[in-house]
Design an enzyme around this catalytic site. Structure first.
Site, short mmCIF file in Angstrom:
data_model
loop_
_atom_site.label_atom_id
_atom_site.label_comp_id
_atom_site.label_asym_id
_atom_site.label_seq_id
_atom_site.Cartn_x
_atom_site.Cartn_y
_atom_site.Cartn_z
N ARG A 58 4.19 0.55 -3.56
CA ARG A 58 2.81 0.08 -3.63
C ARG A 58 2.66 -0.88 -4.81
O ARG A 58 3.47 -0.89 -5.74
CB ARG A 58 1.85 1.26 -3.81
CG ARG A 58 1.93 2.31 -2.71
CD ARG A 58 1.02 3.49 -3.05
NE ARG A 58 1.05 4.51 -2.01
CZ ARG A 58 1.83 5.58 -2.01
NH1 ARG A 58 2.70 5.76 -3.01
NH2 ARG A 58 1.78 6.48 -1.03
N ARG A 79 4.82 -3.78 2.26
CA ARG A 79 5.10 -2.33 2.38
C ARG A 79 5.18 -1.95 3.87
O ARG A 79 6.08 -1.25 4.30
CB ARG A 79 4.01 -1.53 1.67
CG ARG A 79 4.15 -0.01 1.77
CD ARG A 79 3.14 0.62 0.83
NE ARG A 79 2.92 2.04 1.07
CZ ARG A 79 3.66 3.01 0.57
NH1 ARG A 79 4.71 2.73 -0.17
NH2 ARG A 79 3.36 4.28 0.81
N HIS A 125 4.83 9.26 1.20
CA HIS A 125 3.70 9.86 1.91
C HIS A 125 3.74 11.38 1.73
O HIS A 125 4.81 11.99 1.71
CB HIS A 125 3.78 9.54 3.41
CG HIS A 125 3.39 8.13 3.73
ND1 HIS A 125 3.70 7.51 4.92
CD2 HIS A 125 2.69 7.21 3.03
CE1 HIS A 125 3.22 6.28 4.93
NE2 HIS A 125 2.60 6.08 3.79
N LYS A 157 1.54 8.37 -6.13
CA LYS A 157 0.24 9.03 -6.16
C LYS A 157 0.40 10.48 -6.60
O LYS A 157 1.41 11.11 -6.35
CB LYS A 157 -0.42 8.99 -4.78
CG LYS A 157 -0.89 7.58 -4.37
CD LYS A 157 -1.63 7.62 -3.05
CE LYS A 157 -2.20 6.26 -2.71
NZ LYS A 157 -2.95 6.28 -1.44
N HIS A 159 0.43 -4.94 0.43
CA HIS A 159 0.62 -3.86 1.39
C HIS A 159 1.26 -4.35 2.68
O HIS A 159 1.90 -3.56 3.40
CB HIS A 159 -0.71 -3.17 1.68
CG HIS A 159 -0.64 -1.67 1.52
ND1 HIS A 159 -0.37 -1.05 0.32
CD2 HIS A 159 -0.76 -0.68 2.43
CE1 HIS A 159 -0.35 0.25 0.50
NE2 HIS A 159 -0.58 0.52 1.78
N TYR A 186 3.95 4.01 12.13
CA TYR A 186 5.02 3.03 12.32
C TYR A 186 5.78 3.25 13.62
O TYR A 186 6.44 2.34 14.11
CB TYR A 186 5.96 3.05 11.12
CG TYR A 186 5.25 2.65 9.85
CD1 TYR A 186 4.80 1.35 9.65
CD2 TYR A 186 4.94 3.59 8.87
CE1 TYR A 186 4.10 0.99 8.52
CE2 TYR A 186 4.24 3.25 7.73
CZ TYR A 186 3.82 1.95 7.56
OH TYR A 186 3.11 1.60 6.44
#
Length: 300
Positions: free
Chosen positions: A149, A245, A268, A173, A242, A277
């Site tokens: 990211r 990404r 994730h 994150k 993004h 995806y």
């Protein structure tokens, strides 16, 4: 009063949940709008006075103001998180959001570059001269080759690069670390960049990437760099970091990578976020079938 409870909730998100500033701002904006509506419409200032009928009234008003489904979903999610927090802290005796459901928004497939577009992007890029150009090149290569990211890119430290294991360690994150393998070519680029930085730039930080002034990168700088080079190879309306990404993940999927492995590479928290995806992959296969199979019905 709800305003004071909101301040407590924001501190909880920042210091206990360790959410990003962007996410916290979104929560605070949604809940501030709700608090204002409760006061202006029903003269309600206390959280324990809010009922589900009041929330539905707010959502109806938002819908009449042409708020999009995704925006409504986010606002409902903000309210649910807030009232769950208040219930756990015994600030309210019941959760008025339990019966609240949001509208279903159509699934949007991520924007990404086709294989030939990504090849064109890195074939003969016209990077700026000097150290600025080296920074631009490393930004583009890191985003595409690792799928990190924008915030993770900016936060990379020199010590996060492990040349022996040929990997970088990324702080994602919720402060979760993950290791991402890198190729020999990218590793050489990073080594050369660090050497050039030490020779020509004076910094007071240990971030891997830096501006020529010696200051750390910032969001808009990275966005402008990516947009500048993406617009040379694609007409996509979105030209943000993004997109690279999404391109990273889509190209891995199209080339047979395991979806669980892609989940780990992207950082994730659940497989559901990564499964988008597989939809891209299905569309990719449909396109190949339409173009290649002699019995395929060709689009007019």
């Amino acid at each position: 009063m709800m305003v004071l409870l909101l301040d407590t909730f924001v501190r909880y998100l920042r210091f206990e949940k360790r959410m990003s500033d962007h996410t916290i701002i979104a929560y605070k904006t949604d809940l501030s709008q709700f608090i204002h509506y409760m006061k202006a419409t029903y003269d309600i200032e206390m959280a324990n006075e809010v009922k589900s009928i009041h929330i539905r009234s707010w959502l109806v008003d938002l819908k009449e103001l042409k708020q999009k489904e995704r925006s409504l979903q986010r606002k409902i999610s903000s309210l649910k998180s807030w009232f769950k927090f208040l219930l756990n802290r015994t600030e309210v005796t019941e959760n008025p959001t339990v019966q609240i459901t949001g509208p279903k928004a159509p699934k949007r497939l991520p924007a990404f570059l086709e294989q030939q577009q990504s090849e064109a992007l890195f074939a003969t890029p016209d990077y700026a001269a000097g150290f600025e150009g080296l920074t631009e090149e490393l930004i583009m290569e890191l985003l595409y080759q690792t799928g990190i990211r924008r915030a993770e890119l900016i936060g990379l430290l020199e010590q996060d690069v492990d040349p022996y294991r040929k990997q970088i360690v990324v702080l994602g994150k919720r402060n979760k670390e993950r290791a991402i393998p890198i190729g020999a070519g990218l590793l050489v680029l990073i080594k050369n960049y660090i050497a050039e930085k030490k020779a020509k730039v004076s910094t007071e930080h240990n971030f891997l990437l830096t501006l020529e002034s010696g200051k750390p990168l910032y969001d808009q700088y990275v966005y402008r760099v990516v947009k500048k080079y993406l617009q040379e190879v694609t007409t996509l309306s979105k030209k943000s970091p993004h997109v690279l990404r999404h391109t990273f993940a889509t190209h891995l999927t199209n080339n047979g990578a395991n979806i669980s492995a892609i989940k780990e590479l992207l950082g994730h928290s659940s497989l559901a976020a990564t499964q988008i995806y597989t939809h891209n992959n299905i569309e990719h296969l449909k396109k190949i079938y339409q173009q290649a199979h002699p019995k395929a019905v060709k689009d007019e």
